[in-house]
Design a protein around this motif. Structure first.
Motif, mmCIF file in Angstrom:
data_model
loop_
_atom_site.group_PDB
_atom_site.id
_atom_site.type_symbol
_atom_site.label_atom_id
_atom_site.label_comp_id
_atom_site.label_asym_id
_atom_site.label_seq_id
_atom_site.Cartn_x
_atom_site.Cartn_y
_atom_site.Cartn_z
ATOM 1 N N SER A 202 0.824 -1.204 0.000
ATOM 2 C CA SER A 202 0.000 0.000 0.000
ATOM 3 C C SER A 202 0.860 1.256 0.000
ATOM 4 C CB SER A 202 -0.936 0.005 1.199
ATOM 5 O OG SER A 202 -0.206 -0.049 2.396
ATOM 6 N N CYS A 203 0.268 2.310 -0.537
ATOM 7 C CA CYS A 203 0.933 3.605 -0.572
ATOM 8 C C CYS A 203 0.261 4.512 0.455
ATOM 9 C CB CYS A 203 0.810 4.228 -1.962
ATOM 10 S SG CYS A 203 1.507 5.894 -2.036
ATOM 11 N N PRO A 204 1.037 5.040 1.412
ATOM 12 C CA PRO A 204 0.452 5.921 2.420
ATOM 13 C C PRO A 204 -0.034 7.257 1.851
ATOM 14 C CG PRO A 204 2.811 5.619 2.803
ATOM 15 C CD PRO A 204 2.441 4.779 1.635
ATOM 16 N N LYS A 205 0.473 7.661 0.688
ATOM 17 C CA LYS A 205 0.086 8.953 0.123
ATOM 18 C C LYS A 205 -1.204 8.852 -0.702
ATOM 19 C CE LYS A 205 1.607 12.836 -2.660
ATOM 20 N NZ LYS A 205 2.604 13.314 -3.605
ATOM 21 N N THR B 159 -3.897 0.238 -2.712
ATOM 22 C CA THR B 159 -3.466 -1.018 -2.123
ATOM 23 C C THR B 159 -3.615 -2.120 -3.150
ATOM 24 O OG1 THR B 159 -4.158 -0.336 0.099
ATOM 25 C CG2 THR B 159 -3.882 -2.689 -0.269
ATOM 26 N N LYS C 289 -3.056 6.097 -1.137
ATOM 27 C CA LYS C 289 -3.954 5.096 -0.534
ATOM 28 C C LYS C 289 -4.247 3.895 -1.430
ATOM 29 C CE LYS C 289 -4.380 7.831 2.988
ATOM 30 N NZ LYS C 289 -3.298 7.832 3.901
#
Length: 81
Positions: free
Chosen positions: A66-69, A73, A71
């Protein structure tokens, strides 16, 4: 957007859904290959290029990236012997 139809255990997708899935797989191909090979650090989101990188975690036998920026997944299927 047209719904994805399901017949039995296989999804029978419309042509546009297949195209979107192929495009998504193409963008994430290098990340998926790296995670499958066990390389999980220093990965960059192919969609937003977030400097904080991607988060790789296992949850209930599944590997999620997933990418925290942005979002996004994705689930990576890792074959086990």
């Amino acid at each position: 957007m047209l719904p994805v139809r399901r017949e039995g255990d296989t999804a029978d997708m419309d042509e546009h859904a297949e195209d979107r899935l192929a495009a998504l797989e193409s963008v994430w191909y290098e990340v998926i290959e790296a995670v499958t090979a066990g390389r999980t650090s220093g990965l960059v989101c192919p969609e937003c290029n977030a400097p904080e990188g991607l988060v790789v975690e296992e949850q209930q036998g599944r590997t999620l990236v997933s990418c925290p920026k942005c979002k996004r997944t994705v689930e990576v299927g890792i074959a086990t012997a």
